[in-house]
Design an enzyme around this catalytic site. Structure first.
Site, PDB file in Angstrom:
ATOM      1  CG  HIS A 107      -2.027  -1.041   1.074  1.00  0.00           C
ATOM      2  ND1 HIS A 107      -2.769  -1.463   2.149  1.00  0.00           N
ATOM      3  CD2 HIS A 107      -2.472  -1.748   0.015  1.00  0.00           C
ATOM      4  CE1 HIS A 107      -3.626  -2.401   1.747  1.00  0.00           C
ATOM      5  NE2 HIS A 107      -3.467  -2.588   0.466  1.00  0.00           N
ATOM      6  N   GLY A 173      -1.569  -8.499  13.177  1.00  0.00           N
ATOM      7  CA  GLY A 173      -2.078  -7.155  13.416  1.00  0.00           C
ATOM      8  C   GLY A 173      -2.871  -6.572  12.269  1.00  0.00           C
ATOM      9  CG  LEU A 200      -5.269  -6.599  21.142  1.00  0.00           C
ATOM     10  CD1 LEU A 200      -4.026  -7.041  21.906  1.00  0.00           C
ATOM     11  CD2 LEU A 200      -5.328  -5.077  21.035  1.00  0.00           C
TER      12      LEU A 200
END
Ligand code: BV8
Length: 234
Positions: A107, A173, A200
């Site tokens: 990106h 992540g 997470l």
């Protein structure tokens, strides 16, 4: 035993380095409208607004330091008997600051500038503005070299080649909300790779993974790297 690994990282790996994620509580997309700051249409409507957004992130990212998760991946690259490619959706340079070399920014990158007129790329100044001329063609069409929504990500061929020879695919992540990155797990799984998510909280694509490890990346990634290196040395 030789092991080829492809690792996809997202904003969550840089969260503990102080860089906000996109979709978490108070994340970037809570403060800015995607269509205003991360689309080519938004840029042509109001380039100053977009430059303000990326100038602020560029300053923050250049002051940030890699955390234990970035450092563990650099160690894996050095010690692995096999190929390792990091495909990151992040536009920060924390993987490189940690010492990783084979990093593909699908990106784009905050420290690169791009001329919308002639396609020339150069190292971005800390602050970029709409009337900055292109150093090659002089056009006033300077933009951050990042991939916005509706634009084709970078390195898709190199990514699918690496996935084709991967024994292990790990996602770290990332929320699995943005394509084509969110599709890599299905591609890797279809090619027989072992797939693991380290996050997470379970991502939107968690069900596609053979293994899910929950926790903060600065804790889970070093442990996972040691596990992979032990397996690799066996
Ligand atoms: C394209 C650059 C064609 C700029 C970004 C409808 C259905 C399906 C797809 C589409 C659709 N409509 C449109 C599309 C396509 C669109 C898309 O996917 N839209 C979504 C929103 C539905 N995609 C595109 O437009 C892409 N181009 O498709 O071109 C094509 C297709 C195939 C092949 C060739 C061409 C271009 C997308 C790129 C957009 N640019 N960023 C910038 O950075 O400003 S996207 C941006 O969001 C990031 O780069 C990243 O890629 C993406 C996702 O963010 P994440 O990194 O995952 O971050 P997020 O905050 O979401 O999640 C953080 C995660 O970390 C959470 O899960 C959290 O639990 C976890 N976490 C938090 N803290 C920690 C942690 N984990 C561990 N430890 C912690 N401490």
């Amino acid at each position: 035993m030789r092991t080829n690994i492809v690792i996809l990282t997202g904003a969550g790996i840089s969260a503990e380095s102080g860089l906000g994620t996109f979709r978490d509580e108070g994340g970037l997309w809570a403060q800015h409208a995607i269509e205003d700051v991360a689309t080519p249409e938004g840029f042509s409507r109001n380039p100053t607004l977009v430059h303000n957004f990326y100038n602020a992130r560029r300053k923050q990212a250049s002051a940030a330091q890699p955390n234990a998760a970035h450092l563990a991946l650099a160690k894996l690259e050095q010690e692995l008997n096999g190929d390792l490619m990091i495909v990151t959706q992040n536009v920060d340079a924390l993987h490189e600051k940690a010492g990783s070399r084979n990093v593909l920014h699908m990106h784009g990158a905050l420290e690169r500038a791009l001329c919308n007129e002639c396609g020339h790329r150069w190292e971005a100044p800390t602050e970029m503005w709409p009337d900055d001329p292109c150093p090659r063609c002089g056009a006033l069409a300077t933009r951050p070299d990042v991939v916005w929504f509706g634009e084709i990500p970078y390195g898709m061929k190199a990514i699918s080649d690496a996935l084709a020879s991967a024994d292990v695919f790990a996602a770290i992540g990332t929320s699995g909300e943005v394509y084509p990155a969110a599709n890599f797990v299905a591609e890797a799984d279809g090619l027989g790779a072992h797939t693991v998510e380290l996050n997470l909280a379970p991502s939107s694509g968690a069900a596609h993974f053979g293994e899910v490890v929950l926790g903060a990346a600065s804790e889970t990634v070093p442990a996972w790297v040691n596990h992979e290196l032990t397996r690799n040395r066996a």
